[in-house]
Design a protein around this motif. Structure first.
Motif, PDB file in Angstrom:
ATOM      1  N   ALA A 165     -35.191   6.238 -25.263  1.00 50.45           N
ATOM      2  CA  ALA A 165     -35.076   7.471 -26.032  1.00 50.45           C
ATOM      3  C   ALA A 165     -34.905   8.610 -25.030  1.00 50.45           C
ATOM      4  O   ALA A 165     -35.785   8.838 -24.196  1.00 50.45           O
ATOM      5  CB  ALA A 165     -36.314   7.693 -26.890  1.00 50.45           C
ATOM      6  N   THR A 166     -33.777   9.310 -25.104  1.00 46.69           N
ATOM      7  CA  THR A 166     -33.500  10.421 -24.193  1.00 46.69           C
ATOM      8  C   THR A 166     -33.524  11.724 -24.964  1.00 46.69           C
ATOM      9  O   THR A 166     -32.766  11.898 -25.934  1.00 46.69           O
ATOM     10  CB  THR A 166     -32.130  10.245 -23.504  1.00 46.69           C
ATOM     11  N   ASN A 167     -34.393  12.642 -24.555  1.00 49.12           N
ATOM     12  CA  ASN A 167     -34.487  13.955 -25.173  1.00 49.12           C
ATOM     13  C   ASN A 167     -33.228  14.743 -24.820  1.00 49.12           C
ATOM     14  O   ASN A 167     -32.918  14.930 -23.639  1.00 49.12           O
ATOM     15  CB  ASN A 167     -35.743  14.680 -24.679  1.00 49.12           C
ATOM     16  N   VAL A 168     -32.498  15.180 -25.828  1.00 46.59           N
ATOM     17  CA  VAL A 168     -31.221  15.875 -25.619  1.00 46.59           C
ATOM     18  C   VAL A 168     -31.427  17.183 -24.856  1.00 46.59           C
ATOM     19  O   VAL A 168     -30.638  17.530 -23.976  1.00 46.59           O
ATOM     20  CB  VAL A 168     -30.509  16.121 -26.967  1.00 46.59           C
ATOM     21  N   ALA A 169     -32.494  17.918 -25.149  1.00 51.08           N
ATOM     22  CA  ALA A 169     -32.724  19.228 -24.537  1.00 51.08           C
ATOM     23  C   ALA A 169     -33.139  19.129 -23.072  1.00 51.08           C
ATOM     24  O   ALA A 169     -32.737  19.959 -22.256  1.00 51.08           O
ATOM     25  CB  ALA A 169     -33.780  19.996 -25.326  1.00 51.08           C
ATOM     26  N   THR A 170     -33.939  18.119 -22.729  1.00 48.89           N
ATOM     27  CA  THR A 170     -34.487  18.028 -21.371  1.00 48.89           C
ATOM     28  C   THR A 170     -33.868  16.911 -20.535  1.00 48.89           C
ATOM     29  O   THR A 170     -34.105  16.835 -19.340  1.00 48.89           O
ATOM     30  CB  THR A 170     -36.006  17.796 -21.420  1.00 48.89           C
ATOM     31  N   ASN A 171     -33.124  16.023 -21.169  1.00 50.36           N
ATOM     32  CA  ASN A 171     -32.529  14.842 -20.539  1.00 50.36           C
ATOM     33  C   ASN A 171     -33.593  13.887 -19.988  1.00 50.36           C
ATOM     34  O   ASN A 171     -33.312  13.041 -19.157  1.00 50.36           O
ATOM     35  CB  ASN A 171     -31.533  15.236 -19.445  1.00 50.36           C
ATOM     36  N   GLU A 172     -34.826  14.033 -20.463  1.00 53.11           N
ATOM     37  CA  GLU A 172     -35.916  13.147 -20.061  1.00 53.11           C
ATOM     38  C   GLU A 172     -35.874  11.886 -20.918  1.00 53.11           C
ATOM     39  O   GLU A 172     -35.764  11.965 -22.134  1.00 53.11           O
ATOM     40  CB  GLU A 172     -37.254  13.861 -20.247  1.00 53.11           C
ATOM     41  N   ALA A 173     -35.959  10.729 -20.267  1.00 51.03           N
ATOM     42  CA  ALA A 173     -35.861   9.452 -20.983  1.00 51.03           C
ATOM     43  C   ALA A 173     -37.163   8.677 -20.907  1.00 51.03           C
ATOM     44  O   ALA A 173     -37.864   8.713 -19.899  1.00 51.03           O
ATOM     45  CB  ALA A 173     -34.733   8.615 -20.417  1.00 51.03           C
ATOM     46  N   ARG A 174     -37.469   7.988 -21.992  1.00 55.16           N
ATOM     47  CA  ARG A 174     -38.600   7.061 -22.056  1.00 55.16           C
ATOM     48  C   ARG A 174     -38.020   5.716 -22.465  1.00 55.16           C
ATOM     49  O   ARG A 174     -37.167   5.641 -23.351  1.00 55.16           O
ATOM     50  CB  ARG A 174     -39.611   7.519 -23.100  1.00 55.16           C
ATOM     51  N   THR A 175     -38.504   4.648 -21.838  1.00 51.89           N
ATOM     52  CA  THR A 175     -37.959   3.312 -22.081  1.00 51.89           C
ATOM     53  C   THR A 175     -39.082   2.318 -22.349  1.00 51.89           C
ATOM     54  O   THR A 175     -40.155   2.415 -21.769  1.00 51.89           O
ATOM     55  CB  THR A 175     -37.130   2.848 -20.867  1.00 51.89           C
TER      56      THR A 175
END
Length: 117
Positions: free
Chosen positions: A48-58
């Protein structure tokens, strides 16, 4: 008597403050990864990649195909799924709200990993 009341008021205020601080400010995304026949896919990598921050969790799906991503900040996400022998799935526009637990079941097509769907 006044000191007892003041002490009780302070203790009550502190307990209330501690309880208020424990409120959830994140979201959870759960679901099942499966193929077109409904068979579950274990060990699929779900991101899941946050569109605003480009931070991803896998995470990786379990034996029963279930996955869970906890403590996601609220926002709009792009969800991607990779599994050997299946085409990569990318789903955009998944919005998560504060204190929301959202279910998103993901269906993969047979194909190569480099072939996005």
């Amino acid at each position: 008597m006044r000191k007892k009341f003041s002490l009780a008021a302070v203790i009550f205020t502190l307990l209330f403050a501690l309880r208020s601080g424990a409120q959830t400010t994140t979201a959870t995304l759960v679901g099942t990864v499966q193929d077109l026949t409904g068979a579950v896919i274990p060990k699929a990598q779900v991101s899941a990649t946050n569109v605003a921050t480009n931070e991803a969790r896998t995470t990786v799906s379990e034996k029963n195909g279930e996955y869970q991503l906890n403590q996601l900040p609220p926002g709009t996400y792009t969800i991607s799924v990779d599994a050997p022998g299946f085409s990569k799935l990318v789903q955009t526009g998944v919005t998560l709200q504060v204190n929301q637990s959202s279910r998103l079941n993901l269906t993969l097509k047979v194909g190569t990993q480099s072939e996005p769907v």
